[in-house]
Design an enzyme around this catalytic site. Sequence first.
Site, PDB file in Angstrom:
ATOM      1  N   LEU A  75      -5.852  29.496  35.583  1.00 31.11           N
ATOM      2  CA  LEU A  75      -7.004  29.034  34.812  1.00 31.11           C
ATOM      3  C   LEU A  75      -8.318  29.029  35.579  1.00 31.11           C
ATOM      4  CD1 LEU A  75      -5.285  26.129  32.841  1.00 31.11           C
ATOM      5  CD2 LEU A  75      -5.440  28.539  32.234  1.00 31.11           C
ATOM      6  N   CYS A  76      -8.340  29.559  36.806  1.00 33.16           N
ATOM      7  CA  CYS A  76      -9.614  29.706  37.534  1.00 33.16           C
ATOM      8  C   CYS A  76     -10.373  30.900  36.973  1.00 33.16           C
ATOM      9  CB  CYS A  76      -9.374  29.941  39.027  1.00 33.16           C
ATOM     10  SG  CYS A  76      -9.162  28.448  39.976  1.00 33.16           S
ATOM     11  N   HIS A  77     -11.678  30.779  36.942  1.00 27.93           N
ATOM     12  CA  HIS A  77     -12.525  31.875  36.488  1.00 27.93           C
ATOM     13  C   HIS A  77     -12.641  32.931  37.586  1.00 27.93           C
ATOM     14  CE1 HIS A  77     -13.847  28.593  33.846  1.00 27.93           C
ATOM     15  NE2 HIS A  77     -14.145  29.546  32.987  1.00 27.93           N
ATOM     16  N   MET A 113     -12.705  25.858  44.598  1.00 27.73           N
ATOM     17  CA  MET A 113     -11.361  26.435  44.725  1.00 27.73           C
ATOM     18  C   MET A 113     -11.368  27.670  45.616  1.00 27.73           C
ATOM     19  SD  MET A 113      -9.455  24.299  43.336  1.00 27.73           S
ATOM     20  CE  MET A 113      -7.989  25.233  43.695  1.00 27.73           C
ATOM     21  N   ASP A 128       1.593  33.296  59.813  1.00 30.93           N
ATOM     22  CA  ASP A 128       2.386  34.509  59.656  1.00 30.93           C
ATOM     23  C   ASP A 128       2.315  35.398  60.898  1.00 30.93           C
ATOM     24  OD1 ASP A 128       3.982  36.447  58.191  1.00 30.93           O
ATOM     25  OD2 ASP A 128       2.129  37.618  58.017  1.00 30.93           O
TER      26      ASP A 128
END
Length: 160
Positions: A75-77, A113, A128
């Site tokens: 739901l992030c733009h 975000m 990693d």
Amino acid sequence: MSKLTHLDDKGEARMVDVTDKALTEREARAEARIHMKGETLRMITEGEHPKGDVLAVARIAGIMAAKRTHDLIPLCHALNLTSVKVELTPGEDGASVHILTFCKLSGQTGVEMEALTAASVAALTLYDMCKAVDKGMEISGVRLLEKKGGRSGHWVAANA
């Protein structure tokens, strides 16, 4: 103007409608920290890590992640970021890397975000790339430090 919520009139999840929001300059800063053995940090800072310049790779990964946040967070733009910076600094403790991110745009929704995603992915990339020499690394302190712009204005975290 529509309600700024991720729920529609039926209570179902949806992307927030920002159509009626004004374009404003928006910025966000976030941070994270990855703790490791002192020897691991020494290998990184002295250019002796077997995988090369892991800080450069983590920086690029953070930038790429910010640009693709909408693919990672439901739901992030999708945003047209105008600036993304990722700084990785060896900690004064001799056993950590501090990650600081900055995102900026002129738009209808914030970039918090994106800044948080950049910090998280940069930390995960360091993990990693270094896990073969240090599986006990720990990522901590992922948080928003500051946001500017939009209807809610300027916000700064305590101890930022």
